[in-house]
Design a protein around this motif. Structure first.
Motif, mmCIF file in Angstrom:
data_model
loop_
_atom_site.group_PDB
_atom_site.id
_atom_site.type_symbol
_atom_site.label_atom_id
_atom_site.label_comp_id
_atom_site.label_asym_id
_atom_site.label_seq_id
_atom_site.Cartn_x
_atom_site.Cartn_y
_atom_site.Cartn_z
ATOM 1 N N ASN A 39 12.727 -23.243 27.109
ATOM 2 C CA ASN A 39 13.790 -22.624 28.242
ATOM 3 C C ASN A 39 15.071 -22.288 27.233
ATOM 4 O OD1 ASN A 39 12.018 -22.019 29.948
ATOM 5 N ND2 ASN A 39 12.750 -23.555 31.484
ATOM 6 N N ALA A 40 15.728 -23.409 26.654
ATOM 7 C CA ALA A 40 16.721 -23.370 25.783
ATOM 8 C C ALA A 40 16.716 -22.146 24.967
ATOM 9 C CB ALA A 40 17.112 -24.604 25.363
ATOM 10 N N LEU A 41 15.613 -21.878 24.129
ATOM 11 C CA LEU A 41 15.239 -21.102 23.101
ATOM 12 C C LEU A 41 15.259 -19.732 23.734
ATOM 13 C CD1 LEU A 41 12.845 -22.656 20.675
ATOM 14 C CD2 LEU A 41 15.286 -22.131 20.281
ATOM 15 N N ARG A 42 14.529 -19.561 24.796
ATOM 16 C CA ARG A 42 14.450 -18.220 25.700
ATOM 17 C C ARG A 42 15.877 -17.829 26.164
ATOM 18 N NH1 ARG A 42 10.689 -16.897 29.704
ATOM 19 N NH2 ARG A 42 11.761 -18.511 31.056
ATOM 20 N N TYR A 43 16.536 -18.563 26.685
ATOM 21 C CA TYR A 43 17.797 -18.376 27.134
ATOM 22 C C TYR A 43 18.730 -17.832 25.896
ATOM 23 C CZ TYR A 43 22.547 -18.955 28.565
ATOM 24 O OH TYR A 43 24.028 -18.488 28.830
ATOM 25 N N LEU A 44 18.461 -18.539 24.763
ATOM 26 C CA LEU A 44 19.453 -17.944 23.513
ATOM 27 C C LEU A 44 18.929 -16.373 23.451
ATOM 28 C CD1 LEU A 44 19.459 -20.935 21.521
ATOM 29 C CD2 LEU A 44 21.422 -19.884 22.791
ATOM 30 N N ALA A 45 17.577 -16.360 23.198
ATOM 31 C CA ALA A 45 16.948 -15.061 22.767
ATOM 32 C C ALA A 45 17.186 -13.811 23.575
ATOM 33 C CB ALA A 45 15.502 -15.247 22.467
ATOM 34 N N ARG A 46 17.219 -14.262 24.957
ATOM 35 C CA ARG A 46 17.336 -13.357 26.159
ATOM 36 C C ARG A 46 18.834 -12.776 26.371
ATOM 37 N NH1 ARG A 46 12.043 -13.878 28.084
ATOM 38 N NH2 ARG A 46 10.848 -14.331 26.429
ATOM 39 N N ASN A 47 19.927 -13.656 25.935
ATOM 40 C CA ASN A 47 21.130 -13.429 26.214
ATOM 41 C C ASN A 47 21.651 -12.145 25.616
ATOM 42 O OD1 ASN A 47 23.770 -13.607 27.241
ATOM 43 N ND2 ASN A 47 24.030 -15.783 27.041
ATOM 44 N N THR A 48 21.830 -11.299 26.019
ATOM 45 C CA THR A 48 22.353 -9.890 25.310
ATOM 46 C C THR A 48 23.959 -10.324 25.036
ATOM 47 O OG1 THR A 48 22.783 -9.009 27.614
ATOM 48 C CG2 THR A 48 20.889 -8.243 26.100
ATOM 49 N N GLU A 49 24.699 -11.153 25.348
ATOM 50 C CA GLU A 49 26.205 -11.198 25.223
ATOM 51 C C GLU A 49 26.207 -12.174 23.977
ATOM 52 O OE1 GLU A 49 26.892 -13.099 29.108
ATOM 53 O OE2 GLU A 49 27.946 -11.408 29.525
ATOM 54 N N LEU A 50 25.169 -12.622 23.390
ATOM 55 C CA LEU A 50 24.972 -13.383 22.240
ATOM 56 C C LEU A 50 24.990 -12.530 20.879
ATOM 57 C CD1 LEU A 50 23.188 -16.566 23.354
ATOM 58 C CD2 LEU A 50 25.521 -16.606 22.879
ATOM 59 N N PRO A 51 25.576 -12.945 19.870
ATOM 60 C CA PRO A 51 25.381 -12.277 18.746
ATOM 61 C C PRO A 51 23.691 -12.226 18.247
ATOM 62 C CG PRO A 51 26.539 -14.299 17.985
ATOM 63 C CD PRO A 51 26.166 -14.103 19.404
ATOM 64 N N ALA A 52 23.494 -10.931 17.659
ATOM 65 C CA ALA A 52 22.026 -10.343 17.261
ATOM 66 C C ALA A 52 21.608 -11.450 16.426
ATOM 67 C CB ALA A 52 22.267 -9.223 16.700
ATOM 68 N N LYS A 53 22.259 -12.182 15.449
ATOM 69 C CA LYS A 53 21.681 -13.080 14.591
ATOM 70 C C LYS A 53 21.082 -14.280 15.212
ATOM 71 C CE LYS A 53 23.022 -14.563 9.931
ATOM 72 N NZ LYS A 53 23.826 -15.140 8.963
ATOM 73 N N VAL A 54 22.169 -14.768 16.306
ATOM 74 C CA VAL A 54 21.536 -15.947 17.138
ATOM 75 C C VAL A 54 20.329 -15.605 17.948
ATOM 76 C CG1 VAL A 54 22.231 -17.547 18.826
ATOM 77 C CG2 VAL A 54 23.705 -16.933 17.293
ATOM 78 N N ARG A 55 20.289 -14.693 18.317
ATOM 79 C CA ARG A 55 19.008 -14.192 19.190
ATOM 80 C C ARG A 55 17.822 -14.253 18.480
ATOM 81 N NH1 ARG A 55 20.014 -9.150 22.626
ATOM 82 N NH2 ARG A 55 18.238 -9.894 23.522
ATOM 83 N N LEU A 56 17.950 -13.473 17.331
ATOM 84 C CA LEU A 56 16.889 -13.230 16.419
ATOM 85 C C LEU A 56 16.479 -14.778 15.925
ATOM 86 C CD1 LEU A 56 14.925 -11.329 14.822
ATOM 87 C CD2 LEU A 56 16.550 -11.684 13.146
ATOM 88 N N GLU A 57 17.218 -15.579 15.627
ATOM 89 C CA GLU A 57 17.021 -17.032 15.132
ATOM 90 C C GLU A 57 16.187 -17.677 16.153
ATOM 91 O OE1 GLU A 57 17.051 -18.347 12.221
ATOM 92 O OE2 GLU A 57 16.442 -20.340 12.866
ATOM 93 N N ALA A 58 16.795 -17.705 17.636
ATOM 94 C CA ALA A 58 16.146 -18.412 18.492
ATOM 95 C C ALA A 58 14.663 -17.781 18.809
ATOM 96 C CB ALA A 58 16.982 -18.066 19.622
ATOM 97 N N GLN A 59 14.486 -16.573 18.843
ATOM 98 C CA GLN A 59 13.158 -15.903 18.963
ATOM 99 C C GLN A 59 12.311 -16.286 17.843
ATOM 100 O OE1 GLN A 59 12.406 -13.932 21.741
ATOM 101 N NE2 GLN A 59 10.416 -14.264 20.825
ATOM 102 N N LEU A 60 12.852 -16.579 16.580
ATOM 103 C CA LEU A 60 11.883 -16.933 15.623
ATOM 104 C C LEU A 60 11.477 -18.396 15.786
ATOM 105 C CD1 LEU A 60 13.589 -15.263 12.400
ATOM 106 C CD2 LEU A 60 11.474 -14.583 13.544
ATOM 107 N N GLN A 61 12.350 -19.098 16.096
ATOM 108 C CA GLN A 61 12.195 -20.575 16.482
ATOM 109 C C GLN A 61 11.042 -20.603 17.585
ATOM 110 O OE1 GLN A 61 15.123 -23.710 16.842
ATOM 111 N NE2 GLN A 61 16.385 -22.774 14.918
ATOM 112 N N LEU A 62 11.151 -19.836 18.838
ATOM 113 C CA LEU A 62 10.383 -19.928 19.776
ATOM 114 C C LEU A 62 8.793 -19.481 19.458
ATOM 115 C CD1 LEU A 62 10.763 -20.415 22.791
ATOM 116 C CD2 LEU A 62 11.087 -17.836 23.112
ATOM 117 N N THR A 63 8.829 -18.460 18.443
ATOM 118 C CA THR A 63 7.326 -18.194 17.932
ATOM 119 C C THR A 63 6.909 -18.911 16.882
ATOM 120 O OG1 THR A 63 8.576 -16.631 16.584
ATOM 121 C CG2 THR A 63 7.623 -15.640 18.246
#
Lengths: 115, 102
Positions: A39-63
Motif C-alpha cells: 500500500n505504501a508503494l502503491r500510494y507513492l506510485a499513484r500520487n500525481t503530486e510526487l515527482p515522476a522519478k519517485v513514482r517510477l521507482e515505487a512502481q518498479l519496486q512494486l513490480t
C-alpha cells in the motif's frame, strides 16, 4: 518431505485441503504480511503530486515484489470441495456443494423455492 | 429580509471549505488531483482474507482429541474406512505404486 512453499504457514484444519487450496492460503497469508508495504508503494506510485522519478521507482519496486504477495493472485475457492469455479461467495461453497447442503437442510435459512 | 446583503465571493467560500476540512480532518483537494489518499484511507483487507478457510483455533478437530486423549483410543470411522479401502486395493494389486528409490 520438504515444505514446498518459500515461507512456512499453518495448514487450514477446518476446510477441504488440496494442493490448490494450500497455494491459495499461502498467497492469502503472504498478501496479508506484505499489505502495508504494498500500500505504501502503491500510494507513492499513484500520487500525481510526487515527482515522476519517485513514482517510477515505487512502481518498479512494486513490480519487483514476488507475485504471490499480490491481491489479484487470490481466488476464492470452495471450502468444502476446493473448486474454484462457480463459488457462491455468501456461503463460500461451490454450486454443487451448496445444492447438496441446501437440499439436505444443512444451511440455515435456505429452502428450495416453491409457489 | 436576510442577514446577508449579498452572497460571499467564491474565494471566500473556498476558504470556508478549506477551514472546515482542516477542522474535521478530511483532505482538502479542490482540483480532484489523484493524490492516492484513497489507498491510505481504505481499511486493510489482509486479516479478513487470511481467515477465508477458517480459523484453526476456532474449534478442535478429531485429530486434536486423539492427541489429547490417547487412552480413549478414538477411531475416526471415515479415516478407518479409507485405510480399509486402501488395504483392499493393495490386496488386489491396485494400490499406489512404490516410491522411486534414489
Amino acid at each position: 518431505m520438504p515444505f514446498r512453499f518459500p515461507v512456512k504457514f499453518d495448514i487450514p484444519k477446518h476446510a477441504y485441503v488440496n494442493a490448490r487450496v494450500l497455494r491459495d492460503q499461502f498467497k492469502r497469508i503472504q498478501y496479508a504480511d506484505n499489505e502495508v508495504t504494498r500500500n505504501a508503494l502503491r500510494y507513492l506510485a499513484r500520487n500525481t503530486e510526487l515527482p515522476a522519478k519517485v513514482r517510477l521507482e515505487a512502481q518498479l519496486q512494486l513490480t519487483s515484489m514476488p507475485k504471490y504477495t499480490s491481491y489479484s493472485q487470490i481466488k476464492n475457492r470452495c471450502v468444502a470441495t476446493g473448486h474454484a469455479r462457480s463459488v457462491i461467495s455468501d456461503f463460500k461453497l461451490n454450486r454443487t456443494a451448496f445444492r447438496e447442503r441446501a437440499r439436505a437442510g444443512l444451511i440455515p435459512g435456505v429452502t428450495k423455492a416453491s409457489w | 429580509m436576510s442577514i446577508l446583503k449579498k452572497l460571499p465571493s467564491k474565494a471566500r467560500l473556498e476558504q470556508v471549505k478549506k477551514l472546515s476540512s482542516e477542522i474535521f480532518g478530511s483532505t482538502w483537494n479542490p482540483n480532484n488531483i489523484r493524490n492516492g489518499s484513497k489507498i491510505l484511507r481504505a481499511p486493510l483487507k489482509g486479516p479478513e482474507l487470511v481467515n477465508y478457510y477458517g480459523v484453526n483455533d476456532s474449534m478442535p478437530t478429531f485429530q486434536d482429541f486423539k492427541k489429547w486423549f490417547p487412552e480413549l483410543k478414538l477411531v475416526d470411522p471415515r479415516e478407518a474406512y479409507r485405510v480399509k479401502m486402501v488395504e483392499d486395493r493393495k490386496k488386489r494389486n491396485k494400490g499406489a505404486p512404490k516410491k522411486k528409490k534414489e
